[in-house]
Design a protein around this motif. Structure first.
Motif, mmCIF file in Angstrom:
data_model
loop_
_atom_site.group_PDB
_atom_site.id
_atom_site.type_symbol
_atom_site.label_atom_id
_atom_site.label_comp_id
_atom_site.label_asym_id
_atom_site.label_seq_id
_atom_site.Cartn_x
_atom_site.Cartn_y
_atom_site.Cartn_z
ATOM 1 N N SER A 114 6.681 -6.126 5.120
ATOM 2 C CA SER A 114 6.340 -7.478 4.667
ATOM 3 C C SER A 114 6.245 -7.439 3.152
ATOM 4 N N GLN A 115 6.633 -8.531 2.512
ATOM 5 C CA GLN A 115 6.573 -8.582 1.044
ATOM 6 C C GLN A 115 5.149 -8.356 0.553
ATOM 7 N N GLU A 116 4.174 -8.872 1.278
ATOM 8 C CA GLU A 116 2.775 -8.740 0.870
ATOM 9 C C GLU A 116 2.352 -7.275 0.779
ATOM 10 N N TYR B 248 4.501 -4.587 0.857
ATOM 11 C CA TYR B 248 5.458 -3.865 0.001
ATOM 12 C C TYR B 248 5.067 -3.946 -1.465
ATOM 13 N N GLU B 249 4.724 -5.130 -1.957
ATOM 14 C CA GLU B 249 4.484 -5.310 -3.384
ATOM 15 C C GLU B 249 3.098 -4.834 -3.828
ATOM 16 N N LYS B 250 2.244 -4.440 -2.885
ATOM 17 C CA LYS B 250 0.959 -3.879 -3.292
ATOM 18 C C LYS B 250 1.172 -2.586 -4.087
ATOM 19 N N TYR B 251 2.227 -1.850 -3.733
ATOM 20 C CA TYR B 251 2.535 -0.642 -4.498
ATOM 21 C C TYR B 251 3.765 -0.843 -5.376
ATOM 22 N N ARG B 252 4.857 -1.360 -4.803
ATOM 23 C CA ARG B 252 6.084 -1.586 -5.569
ATOM 24 C C ARG B 252 5.943 -2.893 -6.346
ATOM 25 N N GLN B 253 5.054 -2.868 -7.318
ATOM 26 C CA GLN B 253 4.710 -4.085 -8.052
ATOM 27 C C GLN B 253 5.895 -4.558 -8.898
ATOM 28 N N GLY B 254 6.239 -5.839 -8.713
ATOM 29 C CA GLY B 254 7.405 -6.416 -9.387
ATOM 30 C C GLY B 254 8.668 -6.312 -8.552
ATOM 31 N N HIS C 179 -2.971 1.392 2.627
ATOM 32 C CA HIS C 179 -2.740 -0.038 2.828
ATOM 33 C C HIS C 179 -1.496 -0.339 3.664
ATOM 34 N N ASN C 180 -0.580 0.667 3.838
ATOM 35 C CA ASN C 180 0.672 0.350 4.545
ATOM 36 C C ASN C 180 0.900 1.163 5.809
ATOM 37 N N GLU C 181 0.006 2.092 6.152
ATOM 38 C CA GLU C 181 0.303 2.994 7.272
ATOM 39 C C GLU C 181 0.413 2.249 8.603
ATOM 40 N N ALA C 182 -0.218 1.086 8.717
ATOM 41 C CA ALA C 182 -0.101 0.314 9.958
ATOM 42 C C ALA C 182 1.316 -0.209 10.166
ATOM 43 N N GLU C 183 2.114 -0.274 9.085
ATOM 44 C CA GLU C 183 3.480 -0.795 9.204
ATOM 45 C C GLU C 183 4.516 0.297 9.433
ATOM 46 N N VAL C 184 4.095 1.551 9.581
ATOM 47 C CA VAL C 184 5.059 2.638 9.811
ATOM 48 C C VAL C 184 5.934 2.374 11.044
ATOM 49 N N PRO C 185 5.378 2.018 12.214
ATOM 50 C CA PRO C 185 6.243 1.770 13.385
ATOM 51 C C PRO C 185 7.256 0.649 13.143
ATOM 52 N N GLU C 186 6.829 -0.426 12.475
ATOM 53 C CA GLU C 186 7.752 -1.525 12.194
ATOM 54 C C GLU C 186 8.839 -1.111 11.203
#
Length: 373
Positions: A175-177, A179-185, A221-228
């Protein structure tokens, strides 16, 4: 951190000498070097002896090279040294002619070329020409991208035609939300479009390279999205989906670990003392000044990419020549006092591999397509 493991090499000696082939892994991805000539094979064994002898003046010449096409980035990732400590370096793009000089001098010895360091490689407009030039010398070439540099159709075609062996694309969220928490910009839709376009052109040309590795840096912040993310990689048709532990600068203290270390221990880079985020100390043996040659965008040869302040430069390849810098007096003086990782050098204090649980920053690989290395 060894140059090679005997258990990997011994079964392949006949294949290397008689058929000029050698299989190896880098960051858990499989590779097969082909058409290895006798000079390169002999140098491979000579360079391997360095891990046992640790001479100040290394035997042979580099087998692995890490070359920095650009030392700045188009994103602002909070833990990346490119956007923090290394800002003190002047912005630089490695000139194509300097790169060609490097390949002309080292190409007969290199098995693997890693085309990245602290910056975004695709910001260098000559990157694809660099890849193609290195491939003329039979070198396995591997590069990485955040995927946010727009690539038009001609650039995608040139990239596929370049012979690039593998490409890491960082996708740290679906999700963009997140993703951009770390890959800012960064824009996730642009990354996915670039991947799709490369795969489309590769398929239309009937090719299997570059093999695409969609890499997910696992953080709290993103480990819950690993399966997706794994499912997204499979649906897009990339070759590999890999999980990487997160780099956290040790000088910043345990607050970084508290914020970014994922909950699942198998995705963590470090063990922690009970009920804290203080890293447990572990034995660490580093052979980087013997294992690979590292060249900055400025042309400086350094002992390790963590010497981003050029405090221990071996020399600049422009006026000095690459192999002369690799075996210069400055390099000998450095190796003579280097203590296999237990140093008080700034570059060693900054090393995120120190005290890590595993030798590799990649901790899991999923093969999604049956492509040959």
């Amino acid at each position: 951190m060894k140059i090679f493991n005997l258990s990997d090499v011994l079964p392949q000696i006949l294949g290397l000498l008689l058929r000029g082939q050698f299989k190896f892994e880098f960051e858990m991805l499989p590779y097969r070097a082909r058409n290895i000539r006798l000079r390169k094979a002999v140098n491979f064994f000579l360079a391997g002896l360095n891990q046992y002898l640790l001479p100040a003046r290394p035997l042979g010449y580099p087998v692995i090279a890490q070359v920095e096409p650009a030392n700045y980035c188009n994103l602002n990732c909070p833990l990346c040294l490119t956007t923090s400590i290394t800002k003190s370096r002047s912005r630089a793009l490695l000139p194509l002619e300097t790169f060609k000089q490097f390949i002309d001098e080292c190409g007969d010895y290199l098995l693997l070329l890693i085309l990245w360091d602290w910056g975004e490689p695709f910001l260098n407009p000559d990157l694809i020409k660099m890849i193609a030039y290195a491939k003329t010398r039979g070198i396995v070439v591997h590069t990485s991208t955040n995927g946010n540099v727009p690539l038009d159709e001609a650039q995608v075609e040139a990239l596929v035609d370049s012979g690039l062996d593998s490409l890491v694309v960082a996708v740290d969220g679906v999700s963009q939300e997140i993703y951009e928490k770390y890959r800012q910009g960064g824009r996730l839709d642009r990354v996915i479009l670039n991947i799709q376009n490369i795969l489309r052109v590769r398929s239309a040309k009937g090719l299997t390279t570059p093999r695409i590795n969609m890499r997910f840096v696992v953080m709290r912040h993103n480990e819950a999205e690993v399966p997706e993310a794994h499912d997204l990689a499979r649906r897009m048709g990339v070759d590999f989906f890999t999980l990487k532990t997160v780099d956290m600068h040790p000088d910043e203290g345990c607050e970084l670990d508290k914020t970014y270390a994922p909950g699942k221990t198998r995705y963590r880079r470090y063990d922690y003392n009970k009920d804290t985020f203080t890293r447990k100390e572990r034995p660490f043996v580093c052979m980087r000044p013997w294992k690979r040659i590292t060249v900055e965008a400025s042309g400086e040869v350094i002992g390790c990419e963590y010497d981003y302040k050029n405090e221990h430069s071996f020399g600049n390849i422009g006026p000095m020549g690459t192999l002369n810098a690799w075996k210069s007096k400055a390099s000998e003086d450095f190796r003579r006092v280097f203590n296999l990782g237990h140093n008080d050098f700034d570059m060693c204090r900054s090393c995120t591999y120190k005290n890590s649980i595993a030798d590799d920053c990649t901790v899991e690989r999923f093969d999604l397509k049956p492509t040959k290395p």
